[in-house]
Write a protein that holds these residues in place. Structure first.
Motif, PDB file in Angstrom:
ATOM      1  N   UNK A 158       0.817  -1.103   0.053  1.00 48.21           N
ATOM      2  CA  UNK A 158       0.065  -0.301   0.255  1.00 48.21           C
ATOM      3  C   UNK A 158       0.647   1.509   0.111  1.00 48.21           C
ATOM      4  N   UNK A 159       1.207   1.778  -0.826  1.00 48.12           N
ATOM      5  CA  UNK A 159       1.381   3.602  -1.516  1.00 48.12           C
ATOM      6  C   UNK A 159       0.495   4.436  -1.254  1.00 48.12           C
ATOM      7  N   UNK A 160       1.323   5.539  -1.985  1.00 43.46           N
ATOM      8  CA  UNK A 160       0.890   6.301  -2.507  1.00 43.46           C
ATOM      9  C   UNK A 160       0.361   6.955  -3.983  1.00 43.46           C
ATOM     10  N   UNK A 219       5.500   4.460   6.280  1.00 42.96           N
ATOM     11  CA  UNK A 219       3.765   5.642   6.341  1.00 42.96           C
ATOM     12  C   UNK A 219       3.279   6.564   5.757  1.00 42.96           C
ATOM     13  N   UNK A 220       3.905   7.325   5.607  1.00 42.72           N
ATOM     14  CA  UNK A 220       3.783   8.688   5.134  1.00 42.72           C
ATOM     15  C   UNK A 220       3.246   8.484   3.613  1.00 42.72           C
ATOM     16  N   UNK A 221       3.094   7.286   3.176  1.00 40.41           N
ATOM     17  CA  UNK A 221       2.876   7.355   1.778  1.00 40.41           C
ATOM     18  C   UNK A 221       1.355   6.834   1.630  1.00 40.41           C
ATOM     19  N   UNK A 222       1.698   6.023   2.434  1.00 41.11           N
ATOM     20  CA  UNK A 222       0.156   4.547   2.533  1.00 41.11           C
ATOM     21  C   UNK A 222      -1.095   6.434   3.491  1.00 41.11           C
ATOM     22  N   UNK A 223      -0.298   6.740   3.471  1.00 35.81           N
ATOM     23  CA  UNK A 223      -1.742   8.161   4.245  1.00 35.81           C
ATOM     24  C   UNK A 223      -1.646   8.897   3.539  1.00 35.81           C
ATOM     25  N   UNK A 224      -0.864   9.428   2.644  1.00 32.31           N
ATOM     26  CA  UNK A 224      -1.249  10.234   1.430  1.00 32.31           C
ATOM     27  C   UNK A 224      -1.981   9.642   0.365  1.00 32.31           C
ATOM     28  N   UNK A 225      -2.110   7.800   0.521  1.00 32.05           N
ATOM     29  CA  UNK A 225      -2.691   7.454  -0.803  1.00 32.05           C
ATOM     30  C   UNK A 225      -3.894   6.864   0.200  1.00 32.05           C
ATOM     31  N   UNK A 226      -3.700   7.875   1.176  1.00 33.88           N
ATOM     32  CA  UNK A 226      -5.372   6.957   2.447  1.00 33.88           C
ATOM     33  C   UNK A 226      -6.240   8.582   2.267  1.00 33.88           C
ATOM     34  N   UNK A 249       8.176  14.642  10.136  1.00 32.01           N
ATOM     35  CA  UNK A 249       7.479  15.982   9.515  1.00 32.01           C
ATOM     36  C   UNK A 249       6.221  15.766   8.092  1.00 32.01           C
ATOM     37  N   UNK A 250       6.407  14.945   7.515  1.00 30.89           N
ATOM     38  CA  UNK A 250       4.875  14.117   6.586  1.00 30.89           C
ATOM     39  C   UNK A 250       4.039  14.253   7.152  1.00 30.89           C
ATOM     40  N   UNK A 251       4.091  12.719   7.607  1.00 34.26           N
ATOM     41  CA  UNK A 251       3.115  12.708   8.737  1.00 34.26           C
ATOM     42  C   UNK A 251       1.966  13.771   9.148  1.00 34.26           C
ATOM     43  N   UNK A 252       2.879  14.767  10.189  1.00 31.24           N
ATOM     44  CA  UNK A 252       2.056  16.216  10.212  1.00 31.24           C
ATOM     45  C   UNK A 252       1.341  17.457   8.926  1.00 31.24           C
ATOM     46  N   UNK A 253       1.975  16.867   8.169  1.00 33.91           N
ATOM     47  CA  UNK A 253       1.303  17.938   7.054  1.00 33.91           C
ATOM     48  C   UNK A 253       0.233  17.422   6.702  1.00 33.91           C
ATOM     49  N   UNK A 254       0.063  16.634   6.440  1.00 32.19           N
ATOM     50  CA  UNK A 254      -1.140  15.452   5.957  1.00 32.19           C
ATOM     51  C   UNK A 254      -2.158  15.149   6.805  1.00 32.19           C
ATOM     52  N   UNK A 255      -1.666  15.321   8.062  1.00 28.24           N
ATOM     53  CA  UNK A 255      -2.938  15.061   8.769  1.00 28.24           C
ATOM     54  C   UNK A 255      -3.422  15.983   9.905  1.00 28.24           C
ATOM     55  N   UNK A 256      -2.899  17.136   9.497  1.00 29.73           N
ATOM     56  CA  UNK A 256      -3.467  18.676   9.837  1.00 29.73           C
ATOM     57  C   UNK A 256      -4.307  19.197   9.225  1.00 29.73           C
ATOM     58  N   UNK A 257      -5.074  18.991   7.764  1.00 30.16           N
ATOM     59  CA  UNK A 257      -6.238  19.302   7.304  1.00 30.16           C
ATOM     60  C   UNK A 257      -6.827  18.683   7.474  1.00 30.16           C
ATOM     61  N   UNK A 258      -6.746  17.492   7.897  1.00 28.74           N
ATOM     62  CA  UNK A 258      -7.663  16.601   8.361  1.00 28.74           C
ATOM     63  C   UNK A 258      -8.346  16.390  10.049  1.00 28.74           C
ATOM     64  N   UNK A 259      -7.757  17.390  10.395  1.00 27.64           N
ATOM     65  CA  UNK A 259      -8.330  17.694  11.793  1.00 27.64           C
ATOM     66  C   UNK A 259      -7.668  16.184  12.725  1.00 27.64           C
TER      67      UNK A 259
END
Length: 332
Positions: A158-160, A219-226, A249-259
């Motif tokens: 699973x990835x981006x 893991x950030x790639x998985x989150x990016x693709x999800x 850093x990548x995880x925080x960038x992805x998760x902040x807009x999702x609250x």
């Protein structure tokens, strides 16, 4: 003279030094090796499962494990049971299964599927495991079938993005295989199928409620693709965070807009929300974080404490020994 030349060669060439270390790791000590015990061809044991004190959960008391003897995770469970394998995370994971809205459980980077098997044994949710390494995915499938647990094993990464990718096999441990080249010393490569979680969920009609991600620094790639799935379905996410590789850093960038809020999992309950994701906060044995779509209620932490007490008794029984099976003995 010859010995000194060999030592100089090993100092100059890390790959040769790693190869010698791997050979010594398989040899008994009587032959100047490092292995204290021979590796069984199959590793067979009963894995005790947690049960709450009120006995309110159906399902088996244990799982019958029969897996290839060289795999790291079955060896770890054989030696210490679930009490010795990420008990803080497992307790919160089980509590999330109790608390989350209806939906499926996704075990991304499943290895032999411990999280998926535990979920299938203790809840009635659909359970899916994702593991790209063919023989490990086969072991996960065998374990689910042998224990009659409804776990669907998908042999993919699973990835981006969606397509094909090179998957690196680690010479350190099969639990360190990764899409990230250079993450660990390399034992080989194989081409695997990759899909984003959003595309997979759309294609299969799956609505996730609880997601566990352990993909060895991708893991950030998985989150990016999800992102679409996280925005629409709001699953509870359990994610490994390894320090020093730009993952935080990548995880925080992805998760902040999702609250989403993030909580480092450990012995402290409740686990407070952190202002930053920092893999250095946790010790080497505990790298899992909870990404919460809402403020975790008090009942979640109460259930986590109850599951933690239940997990403390999930240790190998008295006189427990590994029972190796013949090479041809196969579960299922």
């Amino acid at each position: 003279m010859v010995v000194n030349r060999i030592r100089d060669l090993l100092r100059r060439h890390p790959a040769a030094r790693q190869a010698v270390r791997e050979v010594r790791g398989r040899l008994p000590r009587c032959l100047s090796g490092l292995a204290s015990d021979p590796v069984p061809s199959r590793r067979r044991f009963d894995l005790a499962l947690p049960r709450l004190e009120d006995g309110s959960r159906d399902g088996p008391d244990s799982l019958a494990f029969n897996a290839p003897g060289e795999l790291w995770l079955p060896r770890k469970l054989d030696q210490g049971g679930l009490a010795g394998f990420e008990p803080e995370t497992l307790a919160c994971f089980l509590a999330a299964l109790d608390h989350a809205r209806p939906g499926a459980v996704l075990d991304v980077g499943a290895n032999v599927g411990v999280y998926a098997l535990l979920a299938a044994a203790r809840c009635r949710r659909p359970v899916h495991a994702f593991e790209p390494t063919p023989h490990i995915a086969g072991a996960a499938r065998d374990l689910a079938e042998a224990n009659r647990l409804p776990v669907e094993v998908a042999e993919l990464a699973v990835g981006d993005r969606t397509g094909k990718a090179v998957f690196t096999l680690s010479s350190t441990s099969d639990a360190s295989n990764s899409l990230a080249a250079g993450f660990r010393p390399e034992a080989g490569r194989l081409e695997v199928r990759v899909e984003t979680l959003s595309r997979w969920c759309e294609h299969t009609g799956t609505v996730p409620a609880v997601v566990k991600i352990d993909t060895e620094t991708t893991e950030p790639d998985v989150i990016s693709g999800a992102v679409d799935v996280l925005r629409e379905s709001r699953p509870w996410v359990f994610c490994e965070v390894l320090p020093g590789r730009g993952v935080e850093e990548r995880l925080m960038e992805l998760l902040r807009p999702l609250e989403y809020t993030w909580h480092q999992l450990g012995e402290e309950l409740p686990c407070p929300a952190r202002t930053v994701i920092d893999g250095r906060i946790s010790g080497p044995e505990q790298r899992m974080w909870l990404f919460a779509p809402e403020e975790p209620p008090a009942t979640l932490w109460t259930h986590a404490r109850a599951w933690r007490r239940a997990l403390s008794s999930c240790v190998p029984g008295p006189g427990h020994t590994t029972a190796p099976a013949a090479d041809g003995d196969r579960t299922g």
